[in-house]
Design an enzyme around this catalytic site. Structure first.
Site, short mmCIF file in Angstrom:
data_model
loop_
_atom_site.label_atom_id
_atom_site.label_comp_id
_atom_site.label_asym_id
_atom_site.label_seq_id
_atom_site.Cartn_x
_atom_site.Cartn_y
_atom_site.Cartn_z
N GLY A 76 16.29 -10.24 -9.47
CA GLY A 76 15.83 -11.11 -10.53
C GLY A 76 16.38 -10.95 -11.91
N CYS A 77 16.28 -11.87 -12.63
CA CYS A 77 17.07 -11.79 -13.89
C CYS A 77 16.39 -10.65 -14.96
CB CYS A 77 17.01 -13.08 -14.42
SG CYS A 77 15.51 -13.89 -14.73
N TYR A 78 15.14 -10.69 -15.02
CA TYR A 78 14.57 -9.69 -15.88
C TYR A 78 14.76 -8.35 -15.30
CZ TYR A 78 11.77 -12.82 -18.75
OH TYR A 78 11.42 -13.74 -19.80
N THR B 229 17.29 -7.36 -13.52
CA THR B 229 18.85 -6.78 -13.80
C THR B 229 18.85 -6.29 -15.14
OG1 THR B 229 19.56 -8.52 -12.21
CG2 THR B 229 21.12 -7.71 -14.01
N GLY B 230 18.41 -6.89 -16.15
CA GLY B 230 18.73 -6.44 -17.51
C GLY B 230 18.05 -5.20 -17.76
#
Length: 341
Positions: free
Chosen positions: A148-150, A152-153
């Site tokens: 997921g994007c969150y 990853t960061g």
């Protein structure tokens, strides 16, 4: 260079369009199958791409499996979970951008994704597609669960410190995302007048990415990690800025923290650790880079990461994993820089 026959399912979505944009210029990919999510006119969504390599079809798993060697899936979670077994039977390698295979515990799916997982045996076989953590496992993988994007960061900002055992206490993660992270579904809370000139927290203590973050933090630390994750929606199209607050162990200074990041990411071409200052989303927009900056005061450390949620947070990461799966150079088709202003 060899060429891999590639399909993109859900090509009319934001992540699907980004995969298409990247693969059209990828020398190792030959697009042989495109399918929409079945919502709206695919021609309108893809007009900016001009003439496409193939016509956009309605998704059929068997047809997709017969047409391509590798499929990028940008489908709803449950639909993806149901389609993957058929594609695997065809021998198709899969880069799944949904959450259908990210979590290893099947019992979490009814609560967080509102469906019972029909193939829990595949959860153990799926490789979590964060190259910086699982580069070796991704080589030759048959099923990749693109993060997921969150997560990853957040994971890129914190896992090096957990691996090196220099964090004492819980981790606090504050993430701010552009609106494309919510997808293209028509929702009242995502209308222009609701989002513009407004910032809000949402999914507090209940966001579906929290189990994914916890799972991977635990693997990095070798133990359960206490953490708090709060996402925010901000009025911009794309980008995620994550601020991680951690307590360092005694005698760990900023130089030591930077040395840890430099060591862990020394072979990671898409992670840029800033010697000075903190990152911003503009510098990574439209790219597959993650910029990381660090500030330390005493034993308190703040680690900030910036990614493009459709790039490193979705499509770019998927293509990076695709390169590893097929033995291409990891950076192939991904070496772009952000435009300015």
């Amino acid at each position: 260079m060899k060429q891999v026959r590639v399909g993109i399912v859900g090509v009319t979505g934001y992540a699907g369009q980004e995969v298409l944009r990247l693969l059209l210029r990828h020398p190792g990919a030959r697009i042989t199958y495109l399918a929409s999510s079945g919502k709206g006119d695919p021609g309108a969504a893809l007009r900016a791409f001009g003439r496409l390599p193939v016509l956009v079809d309605a998704f059929d798993a068997a047809k997709c499996g017969g047409a391509c060697d590798t499929a990028f899936l940008g489908l709803p979670h449950k639909v993806s979970a149901e389609a993957v077994p058929t594609l695997l039977d065809w021998g198709t390698r899969i880069l799944d951008l949904s959450a259908a295979f990210r979590l290893k515990d099947a019992a979490l799916y009814p609560k967080h994704y509102e469906f019972d997982h029909g193939t829990p045996s595949l959860l153990a076989k799926a490789v979590y597609g964060l190259p910086e953590l699982y580069r070796k496992a991704l080589r030759g993988a048959k099923l990749v669960a693109v993060p997921g994007c969150y997560p990853t960061g957040a994971l890129l900002a914190v896992t090096p410190l957990l691996r090196k055992r220099i964090i004492a206490g819980p981790v606090i993660l504050d993430s701010k995302s552009g609106v494309t992270g919510a997808g293209k579904e028509a929702r009242g809370d995502l209308m222009f007048c609701e989002v513009n000139e407004n910032v809000k927290a949402y999914g507090v203590f209940s966001h579906r990415h929290a189990p994914e973050i916890g799972q991977e933090l635990g693997k990095a630390a070798g133990r359960r990690v206490e953490f708090i994750f709060t996402p925010h929606l901000i009025p911009m199209n794309r980008g995620i800025l994550t601020t991680a607050y951690v307590r360092l162990k005694p005698q760990v200074d900023r130089a030591k923290v930077l040395a840890v990041f430099a060591d862990v990411y020394r072979t990671s071409p898409f992670v840029r650790v800033l010697a000075e200052g903190l990152p911003d989303t503009r510098s990574v927009r439209g790219t597959n880079y993650c910029d990381i900056g660090v500030a330390v005061r005493g034993r308190d450390a703040i680690v900030v990461s910036a990614i493009d949620n459709l790039g490193k947070g979705a499509a770019g990461e998927a293509v990076q994993a695709f390169n590893l799966v097929h033995g291409f150079p990891e950076t192939l088709g991904l070496l772009s820089v952000a435009g300015a202003p």
